[in-house]
Design a protein around this motif. Sequence first.
Motif, PDB file in Angstrom:
ATOM      1  N   SER A 292     -12.748  18.950 -16.632  1.00 30.30           N
ATOM      2  CA  SER A 292     -12.354  17.998 -15.591  1.00 30.30           C
ATOM      3  C   SER A 292     -12.563  16.564 -16.052  1.00 30.30           C
ATOM      4  CB  SER A 292     -13.145  18.266 -14.309  1.00 30.30           C
ATOM      5  OG  SER A 292     -14.522  18.018 -14.514  1.00 30.30           O
ATOM      6  N   ARG A 293     -13.617  16.318 -16.828  1.00 32.17           N
ATOM      7  CA  ARG A 293     -13.838  14.964 -17.333  1.00 32.17           C
ATOM      8  C   ARG A 293     -12.697  14.533 -18.246  1.00 32.17           C
ATOM      9  NH1 ARG A 293     -18.604  15.678 -19.048  1.00 32.17           N
ATOM     10  NH2 ARG A 293     -19.676  14.827 -17.238  1.00 32.17           N
ATOM     11  N   ILE A 294     -12.221  15.447 -19.095  1.00 31.95           N
ATOM     12  CA  ILE A 294     -11.106  15.132 -19.989  1.00 31.95           C
ATOM     13  C   ILE A 294      -9.811  14.962 -19.199  1.00 31.95           C
ATOM     14  CG2 ILE A 294      -9.760  15.967 -21.937  1.00 31.95           C
ATOM     15  CD1 ILE A 294     -12.249  17.541 -22.813  1.00 31.95           C
ATOM     16  N   ARG A 295      -9.560  15.889 -18.249  1.00 31.69           N
ATOM     17  CA  ARG A 295      -8.332  15.836 -17.466  1.00 31.69           C
ATOM     18  C   ARG A 295      -8.280  14.593 -16.579  1.00 31.69           C
ATOM     19  NH1 ARG A 295      -4.823  19.382 -16.334  1.00 31.69           N
ATOM     20  NH2 ARG A 295      -4.849  18.820 -14.117  1.00 31.69           N
ATOM     21  N   ASN A 296      -9.394  14.244 -15.938  1.00 34.91           N
ATOM     22  CA  ASN A 296      -9.412  13.072 -15.066  1.00 34.91           C
ATOM     23  C   ASN A 296      -9.110  11.801 -15.848  1.00 34.91           C
ATOM     24  OD1 ASN A 296     -10.063  14.735 -12.967  1.00 34.91           O
ATOM     25  ND2 ASN A 296     -12.240  14.267 -12.980  1.00 34.91           N
ATOM     26  N   ALA A 297      -9.665  11.721 -17.066  1.00 27.72           N
ATOM     27  CA  ALA A 297      -9.430  10.533 -17.879  1.00 27.72           C
ATOM     28  C   ALA A 297      -7.963  10.428 -18.293  1.00 27.72           C
ATOM     29  CB  ALA A 297     -10.332  10.565 -19.109  1.00 27.72           C
ATOM     30  N   ILE A 298      -7.344  11.574 -18.647  1.00 23.61           N
ATOM     31  CA  ILE A 298      -5.971  11.539 -19.155  1.00 23.61           C
ATOM     32  C   ILE A 298      -4.953  11.353 -18.034  1.00 23.61           C
ATOM     33  CG2 ILE A 298      -4.193  12.944 -20.267  1.00 23.61           C
ATOM     34  CD1 ILE A 298      -6.331  14.124 -22.038  1.00 23.61           C
ATOM     35  N   PHE A 299      -5.106  12.107 -16.952  1.00 28.01           N
ATOM     36  CA  PHE A 299      -4.073  12.136 -15.917  1.00 28.01           C
ATOM     37  C   PHE A 299      -4.289  11.086 -14.833  1.00 28.01           C
ATOM     38  CE2 PHE A 299      -3.896  16.490 -17.614  1.00 28.01           C
ATOM     39  CZ  PHE A 299      -2.561  16.543 -17.945  1.00 28.01           C
ATOM     40  N   ASP A 300      -5.524  10.773 -14.493  1.00 31.59           N
ATOM     41  CA  ASP A 300      -5.795   9.866 -13.380  1.00 31.59           C
ATOM     42  C   ASP A 300      -6.363   8.520 -13.809  1.00 31.59           C
ATOM     43  OD1 ASP A 300      -5.043  11.977 -11.746  1.00 31.59           O
ATOM     44  OD2 ASP A 300      -7.091  12.750 -11.643  1.00 31.59           O
ATOM     45  N   GLY A 301      -6.626   8.341 -15.110  1.00 32.85           N
ATOM     46  CA  GLY A 301      -7.300   7.116 -15.537  1.00 32.85           C
ATOM     47  C   GLY A 301      -8.692   7.007 -14.950  1.00 32.85           C
ATOM     48  N   ASP A 302      -9.268   8.120 -14.560  1.00 36.44           N
ATOM     49  CA  ASP A 302     -10.564   8.160 -13.895  1.00 36.44           C
ATOM     50  C   ASP A 302     -11.656   8.347 -14.947  1.00 36.44           C
ATOM     51  OD1 ASP A 302     -12.764   8.542 -12.361  1.00 36.44           O
ATOM     52  OD2 ASP A 302     -11.929  10.137 -11.116  1.00 36.44           O
ATOM     53  N   TYR A 303     -12.352   7.231 -15.244  1.00 44.84           N
ATOM     54  CA  TYR A 303     -13.421   7.274 -16.236  1.00 44.84           C
ATOM     55  C   TYR A 303     -14.778   7.126 -15.555  1.00 44.84           C
ATOM     56  CZ  TYR A 303      -9.957   6.984 -19.943  1.00 44.84           C
ATOM     57  OH  TYR A 303      -8.922   7.253 -20.799  1.00 44.84           O
ATOM     58  N   ASP A 304     -14.969   7.909 -14.509  1.00 47.71           N
ATOM     59  CA  ASP A 304     -16.195   7.856 -13.722  1.00 47.71           C
ATOM     60  C   ASP A 304     -17.386   8.232 -14.598  1.00 47.71           C
ATOM     61  OD1 ASP A 304     -18.114   7.869 -11.802  1.00 47.71           O
ATOM     62  OD2 ASP A 304     -17.460   9.741 -10.861  1.00 47.71           O
ATOM     63  N   GLN A 305     -18.336   7.273 -14.723  1.00 42.65           N
ATOM     64  CA  GLN A 305     -19.588   7.490 -15.442  1.00 42.65           C
ATOM     65  C   GLN A 305     -19.338   7.991 -16.870  1.00 42.65           C
ATOM     66  OE1 GLN A 305     -22.325   9.851 -13.184  1.00 42.65           O
ATOM     67  NE2 GLN A 305     -22.278   8.480 -11.423  1.00 42.65           N
ATOM     68  N   THR A 306     -18.413   7.332 -17.565  1.00 43.62           N
ATOM     69  CA  THR A 306     -18.147   7.667 -18.966  1.00 43.62           C
ATOM     70  C   THR A 306     -18.243   6.410 -19.802  1.00 43.62           C
ATOM     71  OG1 THR A 306     -15.762   7.326 -18.702  1.00 43.62           O
ATOM     72  CG2 THR A 306     -16.595   9.548 -18.320  1.00 43.62           C
TER      73      THR A 306
END
Length: 948
Positions: A292-306
């Motif tokens: 989910s961390r990889i998918r969120n970053a790629i698809f949603d631009g979501d870099y929460d706590q990364t």
Amino acid sequence: MSTLNQFILEFAPRSLEQPKQAAAIGLDDIFSDRTHLDRVRPLRMLQLSKHSLCALEKTGTLSTGGAYDAWQRGHLNTSHFSPQVVEELAEKFRILEEFIDQESARLDWIEYAHDQRVGISWLCFSSPSFGRLHPADAQKGIASLHFFKAQNPLREQGWDTIGKLIGAVEGGISDVRNLGRKAFEEIASSVLALSRSIDSEGNVNWLSFAEIRGLTVIPSTNQWLHGNEELIMLLPEMARETVVISGKGKELAVFDERLMKSREERPTLEKVGQQFQVTRERIRQLEALSISRIRNAIFDGDYDQTLFRFRPEVETLVRRASRFLSEFGERIWKTPEWIRELATIWEVPEQFISRNLTLITEILGYGEYSGRGSGDGWLVFPASVTKEMRQAQLTRIEVIEDILADKPLPIRPLDLLPECNQRLGDNAILPDDLEQLFDLSDRIVTDDQGLISIRFDLLTLGQQALRVIVESGEPLHYNEIARLIDERNPESKASEREGRITAHFVRQSQLSPIGRTGQWTWVAWDIETGTVSEVAQRALEEAGEALTSSQLHEEVAAKRPIAATSLRFILQKNPSVFTELGPNLWGLKKWGDAALATSGHWTHEALSAFLEDFFAEEGTDEVVFSKLRKQFEQGSGYTTPQASGILRAYPRLSIETRGRARYARLLTEAETAERISRKRRERSVQHGANWNAIQRWLDQRFDNLDEEACPLVDLVKGVETDLGIARHITYGVISNSEQFETFQIEGTPTKLCRRVSNVAALATEPFLVAPESVPTPIEVPVNTPKKEDSKPELAAAQKSAFPGESRIRQSIGSLKYHVWRDELTRGLDFMTPSNVDIALICAGRAFDEALRVLLEIAERKNKIPVDRDRDHQGLKSRIDWAVRYRLFDDSDELHLLRKERNQHAHNITSKDRTQIWTSGPFLFGKYVDYIIVVERHLARFLGAASAA
């Protein structure tokens, strides 16, 4: 001259050369507009000392604009304030001059804040670059800015996007719950980096943002990535790096064990859980967290706590595949097709996908699952398919395979539905889902005629034996069965069958041995499988009286082929079962003692004398047969079946049935001779009459057929139904006729009959001048009678005609193309309250095929423009095409037909059948009408083409 005025004089000439920037002069202009945001900036933005800040606030000066006005007017002097306050305020205004943006003539508060360390306890600043921010970037979530402490408090305030956060910062952030010093520093750092990363077109350069923030860019190489192949090769390394940066030790270990290994090497959740002494559910959670961390970053631009960012090439690669796959909806893939599809999308060799299949599949939001229902391979399911839905789909495939394994011959797909849905219950299969289910199974194969079956090498030996027997069309010896199986199986299986093949036959319920002959048969053929002795015994028991040799042979031969001499030999060799009651007259031993008959006491002369005495005593020429039989039983000691059989076989005794009684009359010798002669003449005449009647019936039948040949079994049954002639006589007439011939379809047990005189005079197809335009035959299930038909009232209701049936049949008969005509006729035969769904499926699919042929002919003949990417997508697109070019007028009615077929005809419950039946004939008639219109257009296209 003051520093401020000096700045204005130095800057003014350059601004005059640029008319667009003429209004941007200095602090005087910036703070003169009382509606301007810079004017209402809080006084704290100047970063004054506590003493100066308190002094100004006591006089009611709370904003930067108010302080500047007071300073300009001389209200801030040493008579009211200490020299330190005045000097500090002047110094701050001088510093502000250094941060005036020349293009926008505004103070760049974000640069000033960074220089003066503003924002630790108060956030209120902006930048000219924020005004250029592209709306797409403004709509991104604040997780794109890499927040740790600040994200949750900001979201509680409703500031969940970058645009909302910028608006809040420009207005000022001070009293926000749970927003501590570290959170203020995160916001200041992220907003500053964002301001410096916005280009002239308003797009954010996220690599520049990452560099300013000190984030890791993945992949970390500074070299240009050469194509998709290098990106896919680096994908495992990139994915692992994200877990190393953001995850913990246990998460990384689970990632390596579960996602960095091939399917064959990957341990189960249970095994990994035992290794780390946690539950399998915890391992699943850690695995899902990494993905989910990889998918969120790629698809949603979501870099929460990364602390990382992907390069744009990585996001583009994965999003491109996801976009293509989303067009298929919730389609389930077989693994080879899945790999092939991804390789096509990315334009890379398939081995690049296979090398990291598990990781790529998970990143794209899919998962691999195995099950007996998927055959020897694995299936790839979308993440949106729940475990229950996935298991239901696998169960459907398993049930289909189980049913097909017991089918001795390939069958039509629609024939599976009743039995499948009876087993599945609520998990029923819709007709349109069958094709996908067949494709997902490695065990199911489809032949050229669209019939389906299980692969031969995957059947048990008993099932393989059943298939070769049925395909041969006749019982086979087990040695022949073994030979045929060996020819179709790999050599490795041949040795396994030696000495135990018949043991597998016994376990197959559809196979049965034929006596002690070594032959095996299919039980559905209803062939007598006992010994010849048992068959003959049952024939006599069913007759209930003695039979002559010819009568008994006729009964036995209809069930078990055997010569008359062989049957007589078997009867004579079983005296414990059969007894010869007289010349060529046989009965059963259990009927009673037949010593008198076998000793010759009741010879022909003795029986004749008994009958003459009996009729003389009665004083009449005719008596009731039961009275004669009882008298004969008493005098002979025979049982009722024996006595009845002997009397009926006596040629001088004539027995007639009138009403419920039978009467016997003793014939004279002349009458007896005439009777024997007449029977011989009748048999001869009847043989000739049967021959001529069958010939005439066959001629008439073939005159009414459009096909060259007809199934032989249909002809034989038709003769039996219409003429009352036994089947074996019809088989004999056809086999000895020079006008008709029979042949067998290769690979099937089906025998066809055709008229020799008509073989060379077959009619050609009316429309289809090119082979590629021939539509695929439509699968229609066999009309098997339902159990309810045993009730007379329901059977009558099922077979009753509906209003408009004659008109529809007349319309169908006017069609020129026999494929559509035959399928519609067969569909109309299903138009009953219990089978209305099948009828609508047949009509709908026939219309779909007709419209497809029309589209292809129009495209090939260049009569009407056709867009292959749009108009070949399905029935809906073909209807839109036909309406667009005025081939049909009523678009709403056509789409209504399509929707009714999809929503009702494919999933009717018993409760809904009555309701659908009310509109079923109307919908069926509409399909026929539109197919007639299709034929008219086809004739116009092809006729015009021929004329040209």
